[in-house]
Design a protein around this motif. Structure first.
Motif, short mmCIF file in Angstrom:
data_model
loop_
_atom_site.label_atom_id
_atom_site.label_comp_id
_atom_site.label_asym_id
_atom_site.label_seq_id
_atom_site.Cartn_x
_atom_site.Cartn_y
_atom_site.Cartn_z
N THR A 166 20.78 31.86 18.26
CA THR A 166 21.06 31.42 16.88
C THR A 166 19.80 30.77 16.35
O THR A 166 19.31 29.78 16.91
N TRP A 167 19.23 31.34 15.30
CA TRP A 167 17.99 30.82 14.72
C TRP A 167 18.31 29.88 13.57
O TRP A 167 19.03 30.25 12.63
N THR A 222 22.99 31.67 23.73
CA THR A 222 24.42 31.98 23.71
C THR A 222 25.16 31.36 24.88
O THR A 222 26.37 31.58 25.03
N ASP A 223 24.46 30.58 25.71
CA ASP A 223 25.12 29.89 26.82
C ASP A 223 24.86 28.39 26.70
O ASP A 223 24.12 27.94 25.83
N ALA A 229 30.74 29.24 18.99
CA ALA A 229 30.89 29.84 17.66
C ALA A 229 30.52 28.85 16.56
O ALA A 229 30.02 29.23 15.49
N SER A 230 30.74 27.56 16.83
CA SER A 230 30.43 26.55 15.81
C SER A 230 28.94 26.44 15.56
O SER A 230 28.51 26.06 14.46
N ASN A 235 23.51 30.74 12.08
CA ASN A 235 22.41 31.67 12.34
C ASN A 235 21.63 32.01 11.08
O ASN A 235 22.22 32.32 10.03
N ASN A 236 20.30 31.89 11.17
CA ASN A 236 19.36 32.22 10.09
C ASN A 236 19.38 31.21 8.93
O ASN A 236 18.75 31.46 7.90
N GLN A 237 20.07 30.12 9.09
CA GLN A 237 20.20 29.17 7.99
C GLN A 237 19.12 28.08 8.03
O GLN A 237 18.53 27.80 9.07
N ILE A 238 18.92 27.47 6.86
CA ILE A 238 18.14 26.24 6.78
C ILE A 238 19.06 25.11 7.21
O ILE A 238 20.18 24.98 6.71
#
Length: 290
Positions: A166-167, A222-223, A229-230, A235-238
């Motif tokens: 998750t970036w 992812t681990d 999921a939270s 992902n990809n957000q500021i």
């Protein structure tokens, strides 16, 4: 045209982002404890660092690796430059549109940035000399490093982990600029208490990579603690959290820890770096737990 002899293991386009308004890059050389200003073209580079003489012996271009790095750097320079412009112009919570191809390029670039550094070369040489084996010569260390960079499984394993992360991009809203170094890709344990040079594929370990003095990129795996999921929904957000002075100082300790020799900044003040460097290898400094 003569072949390039000085090969950068941190791209010049990246270092230029940490230069001041006059194009000067401020550097702390931790080996000799010296602070000075220089051009981004003069550090994080060595003569013929990627020159592969085995290729030459086989009749191939010995600078194939350098050429491939240059091609990838050109693509990622433009791509991440556009990201920075977008992030600076948008608000927390806004999501950057990152295509699968662009994610693959940047993930590969960051993985190779970690693997291609002088620090990684030194680490590989230390592993080669364990169990009382003789320490590799400079030339032997160079060849071991080049073979590691050509190891498709090794590169793919690190790149895939980063690509699947998750970036999240955080803005630096403080008066303290983010720093970089000659080994800028850092990894932190998921309890936020330790920087790691090895074990980067360990469960929960996440990426911390400054893109510029005012923007930093995180890659949450992812681990582990962040593999939920939270977290993935960001992902990809500021990030909704802008970095404070204290947070920036904490992230900047990564660059001191990771650096082979040079820590770089838009400013000539490195008192914080020297303070932290004295604590490395001791238990007198603890990163904040969150």
């Amino acid at each position: 045209m003569s072949s390039p002899k000085l090969h950068h293991y941190v791209p010049r386009f990246y270092l230029r982002r940490f230069a001041d308004a006059e194009g000067r890059l401020w550097v702390w050389d931790r080996v000799v404890d010296r602070v000075y200003a220089t051009s981004p073209s003069t550090i994080a580079a060595e003569t013929k660092f990627y020159f592969h003489d085995e290729f030459a012996e086989q009749g191939h271009d010995p600078l194939t690796m350098e050429a491939q790095f240059a091609s990838l750097e050109g693509a990622v320079s433009g791509l991440t430059g556009a990201w920075l412009d977008w992030i600076r112009a948008h608000e927390p919570g806004d999501a950057l549109d990152i295509s699968t191809d662009d994610r693959d390029r940047v993930g590969l670039f960051v993985a190779l940035q970690f693997l291609r550094s002088a620090d990684t070369r030194e680490t590989i040489a230390r592993f080669a000399s364990r169990d009382s084996a003789p320490e590799p010569t400079v030339e032997e260390a160079r060849k071991l490093h080049l073979h590691a960079l050509w190891d498709e499984d090794l590169v793919a394993s690190i790149a895939s982990r980063l690509i699947d992360c998750t970036w999240v991009f955080a803005k630096n809203g403080s008066s303290t600029p983010l720093a970089a170094s000659d080994n800028p890709v850092a990894f932190r344990t998921d309890d936020n208490r330790m920087w790691l040079k090895g074990a980067i594929l360990s469960e929960g370990t996440y990426l911390v990579y400054p893109l510029a003095p005012d923007v930093i990129m995180y890659g949450y795996p992812t681990d582990g603690r962040y593999g939920t999921a939270s977290v993935a929904r960001f992902n990809n957000q500021i990030s909704a959290v802008e970095l404070t002075d204290g947070m920036v100082r904490s992230e900047n300790t990564a660059q001191v820890f990771m650096a082979s020799r040079h820590v770089v900044s838009v400013r000539p003040d490195f008192a914080w770096a020297k303070d932290f460097a004295r604590t490395i290898g001791t238990d007198s400094y603890a990163l904040p737990h969150s």
